[in-house]
Design a protein around this motif. Structure first.
Motif, mmCIF file in Angstrom:
data_model
loop_
_atom_site.group_PDB
_atom_site.id
_atom_site.type_symbol
_atom_site.label_atom_id
_atom_site.label_comp_id
_atom_site.label_asym_id
_atom_site.label_seq_id
_atom_site.Cartn_x
_atom_site.Cartn_y
_atom_site.Cartn_z
ATOM 1 N N ALA A 1 -32.595 52.345 54.338
ATOM 2 C CA ALA A 1 -31.743 51.754 53.308
ATOM 3 C C ALA A 1 -30.281 52.055 53.587
ATOM 4 C CB ALA A 1 -32.146 52.281 51.934
ATOM 5 N N ALA A 2 -29.980 53.285 54.017
ATOM 6 C CA ALA A 2 -28.597 53.657 54.304
ATOM 7 C C ALA A 2 -28.036 52.889 55.498
ATOM 8 C CB ALA A 2 -28.511 55.166 54.563
ATOM 9 N N ILE A 3 -28.866 52.685 56.502
ATOM 10 C CA ILE A 3 -28.427 51.909 57.673
ATOM 11 C C ILE A 3 -28.105 50.484 57.254
ATOM 12 C CG2 ILE A 3 -29.186 50.908 59.866
ATOM 13 C CD1 ILE A 3 -30.799 53.506 60.311
ATOM 14 N N ASN A 4 -28.973 49.882 56.471
ATOM 15 C CA ASN A 4 -28.730 48.505 56.041
ATOM 16 C C ASN A 4 -27.499 48.392 55.146
ATOM 17 O OD1 ASN A 4 -30.747 46.697 57.216
ATOM 18 N ND2 ASN A 4 -32.254 47.915 56.117
ATOM 19 N N THR A 5 -27.284 49.377 54.292
ATOM 20 C CA THR A 5 -26.088 49.377 53.449
ATOM 21 C C THR A 5 -24.828 49.453 54.309
ATOM 22 O OG1 THR A 5 -27.240 50.381 51.582
ATOM 23 C CG2 THR A 5 -24.853 50.622 51.638
ATOM 24 N N ALA A 6 -24.863 50.291 55.333
ATOM 25 C CA ALA A 6 -23.719 50.409 56.238
ATOM 26 C C ALA A 6 -23.468 49.091 56.976
ATOM 27 C CB ALA A 6 -23.960 51.534 57.231
ATOM 28 N N LEU A 7 -24.527 48.461 57.445
ATOM 29 C CA LEU A 7 -24.361 47.180 58.147
ATOM 30 C C LEU A 7 -23.850 46.098 57.199
ATOM 31 C CD1 LEU A 7 -27.509 47.182 60.473
ATOM 32 C CD2 LEU A 7 -25.150 47.769 61.058
ATOM 33 N N ASP A 8 -24.266 46.156 55.941
ATOM 34 C CA ASP A 8 -23.720 45.227 54.937
ATOM 35 C C ASP A 8 -22.206 45.391 54.832
ATOM 36 O OD1 ASP A 8 -26.252 44.279 54.304
ATOM 37 O OD2 ASP A 8 -26.470 45.544 52.517
ATOM 38 N N GLU A 9 -21.746 46.631 54.817
ATOM 39 C CA GLU A 9 -20.306 46.895 54.709
ATOM 40 C C GLU A 9 -19.550 46.346 55.909
ATOM 41 O OE1 GLU A 9 -17.248 50.719 54.393
ATOM 42 O OE2 GLU A 9 -19.312 50.921 53.663
ATOM 43 N N VAL A 10 -20.119 46.512 57.081
ATOM 44 C CA VAL A 10 -19.470 45.977 58.286
ATOM 45 C C VAL A 10 -19.419 44.454 58.218
ATOM 46 C CG1 VAL A 10 -19.572 45.787 60.793
ATOM 47 C CG2 VAL A 10 -20.195 47.940 59.682
ATOM 48 N N GLU A 11 -20.511 43.847 57.826
ATOM 49 C CA GLU A 11 -20.541 42.380 57.749
ATOM 50 C C GLU A 11 -19.502 41.851 56.764
ATOM 51 O OE1 GLU A 11 -25.037 40.957 58.958
ATOM 52 O OE2 GLU A 11 -24.649 41.435 56.860
ATOM 53 N N ALA A 12 -19.227 42.585 55.704
ATOM 54 C CA ALA A 12 -18.277 42.137 54.689
ATOM 55 C C ALA A 12 -16.828 42.307 55.127
ATOM 56 C CB ALA A 12 -18.506 42.902 53.384
ATOM 57 N N ALA A 13 -16.594 43.119 56.141
ATOM 58 C CA ALA A 13 -15.223 43.361 56.611
ATOM 59 C C ALA A 13 -14.697 42.135 57.347
ATOM 60 C CB ALA A 13 -15.188 44.574 57.523
ATOM 61 N N GLU A 14 -13.422 41.881 57.203
ATOM 62 C CA GLU A 14 -12.808 40.730 57.853
ATOM 63 C C GLU A 14 -12.138 41.137 59.159
ATOM 64 O OE1 GLU A 14 -10.136 38.923 55.108
ATOM 65 O OE2 GLU A 14 -11.707 38.353 53.679
ATOM 66 N N GLY A 15 -11.951 40.139 60.015
ATOM 67 C CA GLY A 15 -11.207 40.365 61.242
ATOM 68 C C GLY A 15 -12.053 40.933 62.364
ATOM 69 N N ALA A 16 -11.362 41.367 63.423
ATOM 70 C CA ALA A 16 -12.040 41.962 64.570
ATOM 71 C C ALA A 16 -12.766 43.227 64.135
ATOM 72 C CB ALA A 16 -11.029 42.284 65.671
ATOM 73 N N LYS A 17 -13.996 43.389 64.612
ATOM 74 C CA LYS A 17 -14.788 44.558 64.200
ATOM 75 C C LYS A 17 -15.943 44.754 65.162
ATOM 76 C CE LYS A 17 -17.235 41.529 60.989
ATOM 77 N NZ LYS A 17 -17.537 41.222 59.568
ATOM 78 N N GLY B 1 -24.086 58.101 57.618
ATOM 79 C CA GLY B 1 -22.751 57.836 57.084
ATOM 80 C C GLY B 1 -21.998 56.843 57.941
ATOM 81 N N LEU B 2 -20.996 56.214 57.363
ATOM 82 C CA LEU B 2 -20.201 55.207 58.047
ATOM 83 C C LEU B 2 -18.730 55.576 57.952
ATOM 84 C CD1 LEU B 2 -20.403 52.373 59.464
ATOM 85 C CD2 LEU B 2 -19.859 51.380 57.235
ATOM 86 N N ASP B 3 -18.055 55.601 59.088
ATOM 87 C CA ASP B 3 -16.617 55.859 59.156
ATOM 88 C C ASP B 3 -15.967 54.740 59.966
ATOM 89 O OD1 ASP B 3 -16.454 58.583 57.887
ATOM 90 O OD2 ASP B 3 -17.809 59.050 59.546
ATOM 91 N N ARG B 4 -14.674 54.530 59.717
ATOM 92 C CA ARG B 4 -13.967 53.478 60.440
ATOM 93 C C ARG B 4 -12.887 54.078 61.335
ATOM 94 N NH1 ARG B 4 -12.131 47.543 58.107
ATOM 95 N NH2 ARG B 4 -11.608 46.668 60.154
ATOM 96 N N ASN B 5 -12.841 53.596 62.565
ATOM 97 C CA ASN B 5 -11.842 54.009 63.540
ATOM 98 C C ASN B 5 -11.175 52.742 64.065
ATOM 99 O OD1 ASN B 5 -10.426 54.889 65.803
ATOM 100 N ND2 ASN B 5 -11.974 56.395 66.387
ATOM 101 N N GLY B 6 -10.118 52.275 63.369
ATOM 102 C CA GLY B 6 -9.501 51.004 63.722
ATOM 103 C C GLY B 6 -10.467 49.864 63.477
ATOM 104 N N ALA B 7 -10.736 49.092 64.521
ATOM 105 C CA ALA B 7 -11.666 47.967 64.396
ATOM 106 C C ALA B 7 -13.119 48.397 64.526
ATOM 107 C CB ALA B 7 -11.348 46.910 65.456
ATOM 108 N N VAL B 8 -13.353 49.650 64.861
ATOM 109 C CA VAL B 8 -14.711 50.119 65.150
ATOM 110 C C VAL B 8 -15.259 50.958 63.999
ATOM 111 C CG1 VAL B 8 -16.161 51.431 66.727
ATOM 112 C CG2 VAL B 8 -14.231 50.114 67.624
ATOM 113 N N PHE B 9 -16.412 50.566 63.500
ATOM 114 C CA PHE B 9 -17.138 51.331 62.495
ATOM 115 C C PHE B 9 -18.133 52.237 63.223
ATOM 116 C CE2 PHE B 9 -15.665 47.629 60.273
ATOM 117 C CZ PHE B 9 -15.457 48.020 58.952
#
Length: 218
Positions: A28-44, A3-11
């Protein structure tokens, strides 16, 4: 489950609550999560971790034995995941709260930094005892991320490194007490989050170009 959760700028990417082996569904779940992070804008930034006794025990050997036709595909997908993490365009920190063995240890090594629990859990590359040689890509990854003497010892003796031993050997960047590993990893990731972006990813992709080529050649 993963699972993926967000804590401010940190996923925070939680690999799971079992041995967190590399089953196709988990990959597959890991790659989907990394896709979501890559799509996020700004500091991360990203922190990966597990729940309970294990960070990751690596390849799902039981699944591969039961599904021999899928074994080659799984091995390729694991190599591609390691290459992706190694060149990820946002800072990525492993919060190793439990055992990191074999492919799980290699996944941790592909991160920018590792924070490991000081008093429990081991980092281990047991392939010599399992009778499984390292692939050229795995060998290149380990050699690129560890001091040569440490890589030699870890790969040829299957030594189990506790947290403080791992820090002394140059395997992990920091250690933390029980219940503090994730907190320390998040703090380190948050500090690095402004570095995220195409330039950050390009620097790592070029720094580890030969390793990534080996990982992708399986």
């Amino acid at each position: 489950m993963t699972g993926l959760d967000r804590n401010g700028a940190v996923f925070v990417l939680t690999l799971g609550d079992d041995e967190n082996r590399f089953h196709p569904d988990r990959l597959a779940a890991i790659n989907t999560a990394l896709d979501e992070v890559e799509a996020a804008e700004g500091a991360k930034a990203v922190v990966t971790t597990g729940l309970g006794k294990f960070y990751s025990n690596g390849l799902d050997l039981d699944f591969m034995a039961a599904n021999p036709d899928a074994s080659e595909t799984i091995l390729v997908d694991v190599h591609l995941m390691l290459a992706r993490v190694l060149a990820f365009s946002a800072p990525i920190v492993a919060a190793v709260q439990g055992h990191a063995f074999a492919g799980g240890a290699m996944l941790a090594l592909a991160h920018d930094h590792i924070v490991m629990r000081a008093d429990r859990g081991f980092f281990c590359l047991p392939e010599v005892d399992l009778g499984i040689p390292f692939t050229p890509g795995m060998n290149a990854l380990i050699r690129s991320r560890l001091p040569v003497a440490t890589a030699h010892e870890a790969m040829t003796t299957a030594r189990r490194y506790g947290g403080e031993d791992a820090r002394s050997a140059g395997i992990v960047a920091a250690t933390a007490g029980e219940g503090e590993v994730l907190e320390v990893a998040i703090a380190r990731a948050e500090e690095l989050a402004p570095k995220a972006g195409a330039v950050f990813g390009a620097i790592k992709a070029r720094l580890y170009g030969e390793v990534i080529a080996e990982l992708k050649s399986v």
